[in-house]
Scaffold this motif. Structure first.
Motif, PDB file in Angstrom:
ATOM      1  N   LEU A   1      47.246  49.004  49.474  1.00  0.00           N
ATOM      2  CA  LEU A   1      46.127  48.517  48.018  1.00  0.00           C
ATOM      3  C   LEU A   1      46.072  47.499  47.594  1.00  0.00           C
ATOM      4  CD1 LEU A   1      45.183  51.948  45.698  1.00  0.00           C
ATOM      5  CD2 LEU A   1      43.899  50.808  47.806  1.00  0.00           C
ATOM      6  N   ILE A   2      45.476  46.138  47.654  1.00  0.00           N
ATOM      7  CA  ILE A   2      45.608  44.851  47.722  1.00  0.00           C
ATOM      8  C   ILE A   2      44.531  44.915  46.632  1.00  0.00           C
ATOM      9  CG2 ILE A   2      47.005  44.164  49.271  1.00  0.00           C
ATOM     10  CD1 ILE A   2      44.367  43.110  50.918  1.00  0.00           C
ATOM     11  N   GLN A   3      44.900  43.519  45.756  1.00  0.00           N
ATOM     12  CA  GLN A   3      43.731  42.904  44.829  1.00  0.00           C
ATOM     13  C   GLN A   3      42.923  41.475  45.500  1.00  0.00           C
ATOM     14  OE1 GLN A   3      44.467  41.037  41.128  1.00  0.00           O
ATOM     15  NE2 GLN A   3      43.441  41.877  40.434  1.00  0.00           N
ATOM     16  N   ARG A   4      41.832  41.906  45.693  1.00  0.00           N
ATOM     17  CA  ARG A   4      41.350  41.107  45.884  1.00  0.00           C
ATOM     18  C   ARG A   4      41.312  39.222  45.621  1.00  0.00           C
ATOM     19  NH1 ARG A   4      34.924  43.129  46.810  1.00  0.00           N
ATOM     20  NH2 ARG A   4      34.135  40.883  46.309  1.00  0.00           N
ATOM     21  N   ASP A   5      41.801  38.572  45.990  1.00  0.00           N
ATOM     22  CA  ASP A   5      41.864  36.925  46.100  1.00  0.00           C
ATOM     23  C   ASP A   5      40.330  36.643  44.475  1.00  0.00           C
ATOM     24  OD1 ASP A   5      43.997  36.336  46.575  1.00  0.00           O
ATOM     25  OD2 ASP A   5      43.003  35.051  48.545  1.00  0.00           O
ATOM     26  N   ASP A   6      39.089  36.618  45.430  1.00  0.00           N
ATOM     27  CA  ASP A   6      38.485  36.676  43.623  1.00  0.00           C
ATOM     28  C   ASP A   6      38.474  37.946  42.680  1.00  0.00           C
ATOM     29  OD1 ASP A   6      37.430  39.055  45.616  1.00  0.00           O
ATOM     30  OD2 ASP A   6      35.088  37.534  46.243  1.00  0.00           O
ATOM     31  N   ASP A   7      39.425  39.031  42.595  1.00  0.00           N
ATOM     32  CA  ASP A   7      39.341  40.044  41.515  1.00  0.00           C
ATOM     33  C   ASP A   7      40.434  39.741  40.678  1.00  0.00           C
ATOM     34  OD1 ASP A   7      36.964  41.513  42.215  1.00  0.00           O
ATOM     35  OD2 ASP A   7      38.177  42.757  43.134  1.00  0.00           O
ATOM     36  N   ARG A   8      40.849  38.743  40.999  1.00  0.00           N
ATOM     37  CA  ARG A   8      42.189  37.577  39.785  1.00  0.00           C
ATOM     38  C   ARG A   8      40.675  36.862  37.993  1.00  0.00           C
ATOM     39  NH1 ARG A   8      43.747  32.915  41.284  1.00  0.00           N
ATOM     40  NH2 ARG A   8      42.787  33.580  43.470  1.00  0.00           N
ATOM     41  N   ARG A   9      41.244  36.954  37.288  1.00  0.00           N
ATOM     42  CA  ARG A   9      40.366  36.877  36.290  1.00  0.00           C
ATOM     43  C   ARG A   9      39.814  35.459  36.101  1.00  0.00           C
ATOM     44  NH1 ARG A   9      41.157  39.010  31.033  1.00  0.00           N
ATOM     45  NH2 ARG A   9      39.529  37.957  29.770  1.00  0.00           N
ATOM     46  N   GLU A  10      40.412  34.522  36.340  1.00  0.00           N
ATOM     47  CA  GLU A  10      40.236  33.007  36.118  1.00  0.00           C
ATOM     48  C   GLU A  10      38.596  33.123  37.236  1.00  0.00           C
ATOM     49  OE1 GLU A  10      43.107  34.175  36.835  1.00  0.00           O
ATOM     50  OE2 GLU A  10      43.512  32.730  38.504  1.00  0.00           O
ATOM     51  N   VAL A  11      38.877  33.588  38.399  1.00  0.00           N
ATOM     52  CA  VAL A  11      37.659  33.842  39.332  1.00  0.00           C
ATOM     53  C   VAL A  11      37.012  34.954  38.573  1.00  0.00           C
ATOM     54  CG1 VAL A  11      37.674  33.774  42.183  1.00  0.00           C
ATOM     55  CG2 VAL A  11      39.460  33.440  41.798  1.00  0.00           C
ATOM     56  N   ILE A  12      37.042  36.067  38.394  1.00  0.00           N
ATOM     57  CA  ILE A  12      35.663  36.646  38.114  1.00  0.00           C
ATOM     58  C   ILE A  12      35.297  35.951  36.707  1.00  0.00           C
ATOM     59  CG2 ILE A  12      35.963  38.878  36.798  1.00  0.00           C
ATOM     60  CD1 ILE A  12      38.786  39.671  37.913  1.00  0.00           C
ATOM     61  N   GLU A  13      35.459  35.326  35.558  1.00  0.00           N
ATOM     62  CA  GLU A  13      35.149  34.677  34.974  1.00  0.00           C
ATOM     63  C   GLU A  13      34.343  33.425  35.825  1.00  0.00           C
ATOM     64  OE1 GLU A  13      34.715  34.654  31.210  1.00  0.00           O
ATOM     65  OE2 GLU A  13      36.276  35.700  31.063  1.00  0.00           O
ATOM     66  N   ASN A  14      34.622  33.056  36.532  1.00  0.00           N
ATOM     67  CA  ASN A  14      34.230  32.036  37.286  1.00  0.00           C
ATOM     68  C   ASN A  14      32.508  32.443  37.612  1.00  0.00           C
ATOM     69  OD1 ASN A  14      33.589  29.280  38.220  1.00  0.00           O
ATOM     70  ND2 ASN A  14      34.023  29.509  39.850  1.00  0.00           N
ATOM     71  N   ARG A  15      32.370  34.127  38.439  1.00  0.00           N
ATOM     72  CA  ARG A  15      32.259  34.409  39.313  1.00  0.00           C
ATOM     73  C   ARG A  15      30.752  34.857  38.185  1.00  0.00           C
ATOM     74  NH1 ARG A  15      35.127  38.825  42.386  1.00  0.00           N
ATOM     75  NH2 ARG A  15      32.424  39.213  42.790  1.00  0.00           N
ATOM     76  N   TYR A  16      30.848  34.998  37.012  1.00  0.00           N
ATOM     77  CA  TYR A  16      30.079  35.868  36.166  1.00  0.00           C
ATOM     78  C   TYR A  16      29.193  34.696  35.919  1.00  0.00           C
ATOM     79  CZ  TYR A  16      27.749  39.177  33.052  1.00  0.00           C
ATOM     80  OH  TYR A  16      26.951  40.204  32.179  1.00  0.00           O
ATOM     81  N   ASP A  17      30.211  33.124  34.954  1.00  0.00           N
ATOM     82  CA  ASP A  17      29.378  31.470  35.304  1.00  0.00           C
ATOM     83  C   ASP A  17      28.194  31.652  36.113  1.00  0.00           C
ATOM     84  OD1 ASP A  17      30.925  31.510  32.587  1.00  0.00           O
ATOM     85  OD2 ASP A  17      31.964  29.711  33.857  1.00  0.00           O
ATOM     86  N   VAL A  18      28.872  31.991  37.469  1.00  0.00           N
ATOM     87  CA  VAL A  18      27.730  31.536  38.601  1.00  0.00           C
ATOM     88  C   VAL A  18      26.333  32.455  38.513  1.00  0.00           C
ATOM     89  CG1 VAL A  18      27.840  31.491  41.141  1.00  0.00           C
ATOM     90  CG2 VAL A  18      29.648  30.460  40.056  1.00  0.00           C
ATOM     91  N   TYR A  19      26.989  33.820  38.576  1.00  0.00           N
ATOM     92  CA  TYR A  19      25.800  34.716  38.167  1.00  0.00           C
ATOM     93  C   TYR A  19      24.900  34.116  37.401  1.00  0.00           C
ATOM     94  CZ  TYR A  19      23.488  38.833  36.997  1.00  0.00           C
ATOM     95  OH  TYR A  19      22.046  39.848  36.474  1.00  0.00           O
ATOM     96  N   GLU A  20      25.267  34.207  36.418  1.00  0.00           N
ATOM     97  CA  GLU A  20      24.536  33.801  34.742  1.00  0.00           C
ATOM     98  C   GLU A  20      23.255  32.488  35.523  1.00  0.00           C
ATOM     99  OE1 GLU A  20      26.859  33.475  31.503  1.00  0.00           O
ATOM    100  OE2 GLU A  20      25.715  35.761  30.806  1.00  0.00           O
TER     101      GLU A  20
END
Ligand code: AMP
Length: 209
Positions: free
Chosen positions: A152-171
């Protein structure tokens, strides 16, 4: 019966979980642009190589690449499809409208802090793709896949700073689609903070109308 379905919502709202259940119940074709892109990246295709940089930063892959990638698959699934992660921009929604009408857009909402909490706990199996969550269904060993024993691994884009950016992009880019589909009277809203089983039954009831 509604069989041409779009799933909308921020990353981590449970779109993937709901998509699997809906597809299992009503047998439409599951089209996830994120999964298709990850496969392209894994095979190091030209598209995968281009997409990878955007994905690792949590940015959107350019619209035209996505539209060219998905168009044929949608056309081939004329009897029914569930679009998961597409469209992500108004330009993509307009392109979809030119390919086919849809019956419903299911909007699953979740606030930013809950998205961060859920996604930093998400793990994926390197071998079979099973998704585990250390909050909701913690495996006995957080590094071992409960389904196949793989890693089991963490997706690169599930790191905190990337998640924050993905949420900004979503909004910025994707949330405007709620208005786009509301104007067309196609949207149905769901609260993603409720249990996933309760949400599934409501969605399935609405789809069978
Ligand atoms: P997902 O698994 O849907 O969260 O997608 C993972 C990543 O793939 C996103 O953060 C984007 O970089 C890219 N991606 C997936 N679907 C799209 C799309 N429809 N438009 C642009 N980029 C996408």
């Amino acid at each position: 019966m509604k069989t041409r379905i779009v799933l909308l919502g921020p990353p981590g709202a449970g779109k993937g979980t709901q998509a699997k259940r809906i597809v299992g119940e009503i047998g439409v074709v599951h089209l996830s642009t994120g999964d298709i892109l990850r496969d392209e990246v894994g095979r190091s295709t030209e598209l995968g190589t281009t997409a990878r940089g955007y994905m690792d930063r949590g940015e959107l892959v350019p619209d035209q690449l996505i539209i060219d990638m998905i168009r044929g698959r949608i056309e081939a699934a004329a009897d029914g499809f569930l679009l998961d992660g597409f469209p992500r921009t108004v330009e993509q929604a307009e392109a979809l409208e030119a390919i086919t009408p849809i019956d419903i857009a299911i909007n699953i909402s979740l606030p930013r802090e809950e998205v961060v909490r859920r996604l930093t706990a998400r793990r994926v199996c390197r071998d079979c793709g099973t998704i585990a969550n250390l909050l909701f269904n913690p495996p006995d060993d957080p590094t071992v896949c409960p389904a196949c024993g793989g890693e089991l691994i963490q997706r690169d884009d599930d790191r905190r700073e990337v998640i924050e950016n993905r949420y900004d992009v979503y909004e910025r880019s994707t949330a405007p689609l709620i208005g786009f589909y509301r104007e067309r009277d196609l949207i149905r809203d769901f609260d993603g903070s409720r249990g996933s089983a309760a949400i599934s039954s409501e969605i399935l009831a609405i789809l069978s109308e």
